[in-house]
Design a protein around this motif. Structure first.
Motif, PDB file in Angstrom:
ATOM      1  N   SER A  48       0.808  -1.220   0.000  1.00 34.44           N
ATOM      2  CA  SER A  48       0.000   0.000   0.000  1.00 34.44           C
ATOM      3  C   SER A  48       0.840   1.268   0.000  1.00 34.44           C
ATOM      4  CB  SER A  48      -0.912   0.008   1.227  1.00 34.44           C
ATOM      5  OG  SER A  48      -0.140   0.130   2.410  1.00 34.44           O
ATOM      6  N   GLY A  49       2.130   1.128   0.291  1.00 34.19           N
ATOM      7  CA  GLY A  49       2.988   2.302   0.386  1.00 34.19           C
ATOM      8  C   GLY A  49       3.017   2.917   1.764  1.00 34.19           C
ATOM      9  N   SER A  50       2.376   2.291   2.727  1.00 34.41           N
ATOM     10  CA  SER A  50       2.281   2.865   4.064  1.00 34.41           C
ATOM     11  C   SER A  50       3.492   2.565   4.939  1.00 34.41           C
ATOM     12  CB  SER A  50       1.024   2.342   4.767  1.00 34.41           C
ATOM     13  OG  SER A  50       1.099   0.933   4.923  1.00 34.41           O
ATOM     14  N   SER A  51       4.334   1.649   4.504  1.00 38.96           N
ATOM     15  CA  SER A  51       5.478   1.244   5.309  1.00 38.96           C
ATOM     16  C   SER A  51       6.703   1.058   4.422  1.00 38.96           C
ATOM     17  CB  SER A  51       5.163  -0.060   6.041  1.00 38.96           C
ATOM     18  OG  SER A  51       6.268  -0.503   6.784  1.00 38.96           O
ATOM     19  N   THR A  52       7.844   1.536   4.909  1.00 34.71           N
ATOM     20  CA  THR A  52       9.097   1.408   4.174  1.00 34.71           C
ATOM     21  C   THR A  52      10.199   0.887   5.088  1.00 34.71           C
ATOM     22  OG1 THR A  52       9.670   3.720   4.639  1.00 34.71           O
ATOM     23  CG2 THR A  52       8.557   3.265   2.553  1.00 34.71           C
ATOM     24  N   TYR A  53      11.256   0.410   4.464  1.00 32.70           N
ATOM     25  CA  TYR A  53      12.371  -0.189   5.208  1.00 32.70           C
ATOM     26  C   TYR A  53      13.635   0.054   4.397  1.00 32.70           C
ATOM     27  CZ  TYR A  53      15.183  -3.980   7.278  1.00 32.70           C
ATOM     28  OH  TYR A  53      16.155  -4.715   7.892  1.00 32.70           O
ATOM     29  N   TYR A  54      14.730   0.423   5.094  1.00 34.68           N
ATOM     30  CA  TYR A  54      15.960   0.800   4.391  1.00 34.68           C
ATOM     31  C   TYR A  54      17.172   0.084   4.968  1.00 34.68           C
ATOM     32  CZ  TYR A  54      13.133   4.669   2.661  1.00 34.68           C
ATOM     33  OH  TYR A  54      12.151   5.418   2.056  1.00 34.68           O
ATOM     34  N   ALA A  55      18.147  -0.132   4.099  1.00 34.22           N
ATOM     35  CA  ALA A  55      19.453  -0.559   4.565  1.00 34.22           C
ATOM     36  C   ALA A  55      20.091   0.592   5.333  1.00 34.22           C
ATOM     37  CB  ALA A  55      20.331  -0.942   3.377  1.00 34.22           C
ATOM     38  N   GLU A  56      20.893   0.264   6.332  1.00 32.38           N
ATOM     39  CA  GLU A  56      21.530   1.296   7.145  1.00 32.38           C
ATOM     40  C   GLU A  56      22.396   2.225   6.291  1.00 32.38           C
ATOM     41  OE1 GLU A  56      19.641   0.838  10.548  1.00 32.38           O
ATOM     42  OE2 GLU A  56      21.304   2.247  10.318  1.00 32.38           O
ATOM     43  N   SER A  57      22.985   1.671   5.265  1.00 32.75           N
ATOM     44  CA  SER A  57      23.916   2.447   4.444  1.00 32.75           C
ATOM     45  C   SER A  57      23.244   3.562   3.648  1.00 32.75           C
ATOM     46  CB  SER A  57      24.667   1.519   3.486  1.00 32.75           C
ATOM     47  OG  SER A  57      23.754   0.839   2.637  1.00 32.75           O
ATOM     48  N   VAL A  58      21.920   3.485   3.478  1.00 34.08           N
ATOM     49  CA  VAL A  58      21.221   4.498   2.680  1.00 34.08           C
ATOM     50  C   VAL A  58      20.181   5.262   3.494  1.00 34.08           C
ATOM     51  CG1 VAL A  58      21.563   3.091   0.618  1.00 34.08           C
ATOM     52  CG2 VAL A  58      19.362   3.002   1.821  1.00 34.08           C
ATOM     53  N   LYS A  59      19.963   4.863   4.725  1.00 33.18           N
ATOM     54  CA  LYS A  59      18.929   5.485   5.534  1.00 33.18           C
ATOM     55  C   LYS A  59      19.215   6.977   5.697  1.00 33.18           C
ATOM     56  CE  LYS A  59      17.419   2.783   8.696  1.00 33.18           C
ATOM     57  NZ  LYS A  59      17.294   1.988   9.934  1.00 33.18           N
ATOM     58  N   GLY A  60      18.186   7.791   5.479  1.00 30.78           N
ATOM     59  CA  GLY A  60      18.343   9.233   5.579  1.00 30.78           C
ATOM     60  C   GLY A  60      18.754   9.897   4.272  1.00 30.78           C
ATOM     61  N   ARG A  61      19.206   9.100   3.312  1.00 26.51           N
ATOM     62  CA  ARG A  61      19.621   9.647   2.015  1.00 26.51           C
ATOM     63  C   ARG A  61      18.696   9.214   0.879  1.00 26.51           C
ATOM     64  NH1 ARG A  61      24.307   8.101  -0.228  1.00 26.51           N
ATOM     65  NH2 ARG A  61      24.328   6.047   0.769  1.00 26.51           N
ATOM     66  N   PHE A  62      18.176   7.987   0.971  1.00 21.30           N
ATOM     67  CA  PHE A  62      17.319   7.443  -0.082  1.00 21.30           C
ATOM     68  C   PHE A  62      15.876   7.376   0.417  1.00 21.30           C
ATOM     69  CE2 PHE A  62      20.662   4.633  -2.457  1.00 21.30           C
ATOM     70  CZ  PHE A  62      21.510   5.733  -2.546  1.00 21.30           C
ATOM     71  N   THR A  63      14.930   7.518  -0.522  1.00 19.90           N
ATOM     72  CA  THR A  63      13.516   7.397  -0.202  1.00 19.90           C
ATOM     73  C   THR A  63      12.832   6.535  -1.254  1.00 19.90           C
ATOM     74  OG1 THR A  63      13.497   9.602   0.811  1.00 19.90           O
ATOM     75  CG2 THR A  63      11.365   8.629   0.228  1.00 19.90           C
ATOM     76  N   ILE A  64      12.176   5.487  -0.794  1.00 19.43           N
ATOM     77  CA  ILE A  64      11.390   4.645  -1.690  1.00 19.43           C
ATOM     78  C   ILE A  64       9.934   5.074  -1.603  1.00 19.43           C
ATOM     79  CG2 ILE A  64      11.063   2.824   0.049  1.00 19.43           C
ATOM     80  CD1 ILE A  64      11.199   0.776  -2.253  1.00 19.43           C
ATOM     81  N   SER A  65       9.260   5.074  -2.746  1.00 21.59           N
ATOM     82  CA  SER A  65       7.841   5.423  -2.781  1.00 21.59           C
ATOM     83  C   SER A  65       7.199   4.676  -3.937  1.00 21.59           C
ATOM     84  CB  SER A  65       7.659   6.936  -2.942  1.00 21.59           C
ATOM     85  OG  SER A  65       8.230   7.389  -4.164  1.00 21.59           O
TER      86      SER A  65
END
Length: 127
Positions: free
Chosen positions: A54-71
């Motif tokens: 649904s796009g309501s939840s996302t999850y990131y690798a530590e190496s990209v967290k804060g820099r990349f955004t998935i949508s």
């Protein structure tokens, strides 16, 4: 048969930004979680980011967290990866992938949980 086609890769300087897109064929895109992975030459495939159906939840690798955004935009059968503050170590072929099961709870960073893959798009970050 679902197909995934990525675009938006290219050459960018350190600190720059790129936005990747992944368009899926078929009418049931909206019920599957999606992920982005990358693979640099001589290295293992690496998880980057995931988004639920649904796009309501996302999850990131530590190496990209804060820099990349998935949508995602389910009306356009498209998932995006906005990449900011790029670093040379982000250089890789980026591929999107669709989860094997629909309405999957939670997220997965494991490639074996994804059954459909795109061909990838090259991202090169120069120093």
């Amino acid at each position: 048969q679902v197909q995934l086609v990525e675009s938006g890769g290219g050459l960018v300087q350190t600190g720059g930004s790129l936005k990747l897109s992944c368009v899926a064929s078929g009418r049931i895109f909206s019920i599957y979680g999606m992920g982005w992975f990358r693979q640099a030459p001589g290295k293992e495939r690496e998880f980057v980011a995931a988004i639920n159906w649904s796009g309501s939840s996302t999850y990131y690798a530590e190496s990209v967290k804060g820099r990349f955004t998935i949508s995602r935009d389910n009306a356009k059968n498209t998932v995006y990866l906005q990449m900011n503050s790029l670093k040379p170590e982000d250089t890789a072929v980026y591929s999107c992938a669709r989860r094997s099961t629909s309405y999957s709870g939670g997220h997965s960073a494991q490639p074996h949980d994804y059954s459909t893959w795109g061909q990838g798009t090259q991202v090169t970050v120069s120093s």
